[in-house]
Motif scaffolding. Structure first.
Motif, PDB file in Angstrom:
ATOM      1  N   VAL A   1       1.797  -8.864  -5.700  1.00  0.00           N
ATOM      2  CA  VAL A   1       1.056  -7.604  -5.535  1.00  0.00           C
ATOM      3  C   VAL A   1       0.919  -7.276  -4.051  1.00  0.00           C
ATOM      4  N   GLU A   2       0.572  -8.280  -3.270  1.00  0.00           N
ATOM      5  CA  GLU A   2       0.422  -8.084  -1.822  1.00  0.00           C
ATOM      6  C   GLU A   2       1.755  -7.721  -1.170  1.00  0.00           C
ATOM      7  N   ARG A   3       2.846  -8.322  -1.667  1.00  0.00           N
ATOM      8  CA  ARG A   3       4.172  -7.981  -1.131  1.00  0.00           C
ATOM      9  C   ARG A   3       4.524  -6.535  -1.442  1.00  0.00           C
TER      10      ARG A   3
ATOM     11  N   ALA B   1       5.346  -0.973   0.251  1.00  0.00           N
ATOM     12  CA  ALA B   1       4.963   0.440   0.106  1.00  0.00           C
ATOM     13  C   ALA B   1       4.488   1.008   1.438  1.00  0.00           C
ATOM     14  N   ALA B   2       3.721   0.208   2.174  1.00  0.00           N
ATOM     15  CA  ALA B   2       3.219   0.654   3.476  1.00  0.00           C
ATOM     16  C   ALA B   2       4.363   0.804   4.478  1.00  0.00           C
TER      17      ALA B   2
ATOM     18  N   ALA C   1       5.552   4.844   1.281  1.00  0.00           N
ATOM     19  CA  ALA C   1       5.768   5.347  -0.074  1.00  0.00           C
ATOM     20  C   ALA C   1       4.671   6.313  -0.495  1.00  0.00           C
ATOM     21  N   GLY C   2       5.068   7.301  -1.268  1.00  0.00           N
ATOM     22  CA  GLY C   2       4.093   8.228  -1.818  1.00  0.00           C
ATOM     23  C   GLY C   2       3.592   7.804  -3.187  1.00  0.00           C
TER      24      GLY C   2
ATOM     25  N   ARG D   1      -4.528  -0.773  -5.191  1.00  0.00           N
ATOM     26  CA  ARG D   1      -4.963  -1.287  -3.893  1.00  0.00           C
ATOM     27  C   ARG D   1      -4.457  -0.421  -2.749  1.00  0.00           C
ATOM     28  N   ALA D   2      -3.269   0.180  -2.935  1.00  0.00           N
ATOM     29  CA  ALA D   2      -2.705   1.044  -1.897  1.00  0.00           C
ATOM     30  C   ALA D   2      -3.148   2.499  -2.036  1.00  0.00           C
TER      31      ALA D   2
END
Length: 343
Positions: free
Chosen positions: A70-72, A77-78, A82-83, A103-104
């Protein structure tokens, strides 16, 4: 109440992924979370169609539904700004994308490649944290694209497991009603009715549900989506998770990796229906019709594991009251398992 805004079910609909994303007003690049096998099956195709339609994409291949993954996904995404996220695959990919998107603070679209569990639509993610599999609140997908041409080609065991997961709603609802009566737990008649109706539909159509048939895939995937919607209405997994899920999680703790989630939930439903004084033979028959296991030996689980799981399952999510109460005595657990022919 968090519900999908757009659900597309049909043959070949994965080809419409870019149009669906535009209909959902999604902008920016897409991080596509998928697995090694599902990437070849559909993930690369989804990426190509998105790219051809002007979306930037990046593929993340994941093998595990772990918090590290999940963290990866968050980092990827960051990095690509990513939208939104797209999950293409089974439970692992969808759970990772689901929690990472929350989370993002991004939306995500669910593209299941098998009808094996109701996580394709729910706002709950099953994630392993410090070696312990935990149900975590997450985003429900903004959109779902269920391509029956892809889903019908999944191994037959996965379709049967999906049926087991849906049928288990029957005892989950009985547990919820019991908790409402005995503990004053908040109860939703609407969520309960939707969940129970979905399970009964699968029981009634069980003889006609066959692997490899797109119509069977359509029926099961719609039922899984309805089950996920019931959970969203309730604001928890209560309409689809009770004592039978506690049993499934207990087995996985004792002897991990032996069986699919829906298979264990099906076995648990047989025993829990017996404990509730309900028609456990009907549950057993429906599971047999769809090709799901109805005994522990069919999936390589021994007697000691079953008995230990039944006597310790109440310790999982102890705040969630079920027919297991404060625990089954060993003799009662063994007797119930043998009576229902789980053993």
């Amino acid at each position: 109440m968090e519900l999908p805004r757009l659900v597309v079910v049909g043959s070949g609909v994965a080809r419409e992924v870019a149009d669906v994303c535009r209909d959902l007003k999604l902008k920016g690049g897409a991080l596509i979370v998928t697995g090694p096998t599902t990437c070849e099956l559909a993930g690369e195709e989804v990426s190509r169609r998105m790219e051809d339609d002007g979306f930037d994409t990046s593929l993340m291949i994941t093998k595990y539904s772990k918090i590290e993954e999940v963290e990866r996904a968050e980092r990827m995404a960051a990095d690509m700004e990513a939208g939104f996220l797209i999950a293409v695959g089974g439970g692992r990919s969808i759970d990772v994308a689901k929690l990472a998107s929350q989370r993002a603070k991004l939306h995500f679209v669910s593209i299941p490649t098998a009808a094996s569990h109701d996580g394709i639509c729910s706002a709950q993610a099953s994630i392993t944290i410090e070696g312990e599999t935990t149900s975590v609140s997450a985003h429900a997908p903004l959109g779902i694209i269920a391509d029956t041409a892809i889903i019908s080609k999944a191994p037959k065991r996965l379709l049967a497991a999906g049926c087991g997961d849906i049928i288990s709603n029957i005892t989950a609802i009985r547990d919820w009603k019991l908790a409402s009566r005995l503990r004053g737990e908040e109860y939703s008649e609407y969520a309960s009715a939707l969940s129970e109706m979905t399970a009964k539909m699968i029981v009634e159509t069980a003889p006609s549900l066959k692997p490899g048939l797109e119509e069977s895939a359509r029926v099961v995937v719609k039922a899984l989506i309805s089950s996920g919607v019931a959970m969203s209405i309730a604001g928890s997994s209560r309409p689809a998770s009770g004592s039978e899920h506690k049993f499934a999680h207990a087995v996985n703790r004792i002897d991990p990796g032996k069986a699919l989630h829906g298979e264990l939930c099906g076995l648990g439903t047989i025993v829990m229906m017996y404990l509730h004084g309900g028609d456990w033979k009907m549950i057993r028959s429906a599971l047999q019709e769809v090709g799901a296991p109805t005994s522990a030996s069919e999936i390589g689980i021994d007697e000691e594991t079953v008995v230990e799981a039944l006597t310790t399952a109440h310790n999982i999510r102890p705040e969630r009251y079920t027919i297991l109460g404060s625990g089954l005595p060993r003799e009662a657990a063994a007797a119930a398992a043998k009576k229902t022919k789980i053993l």
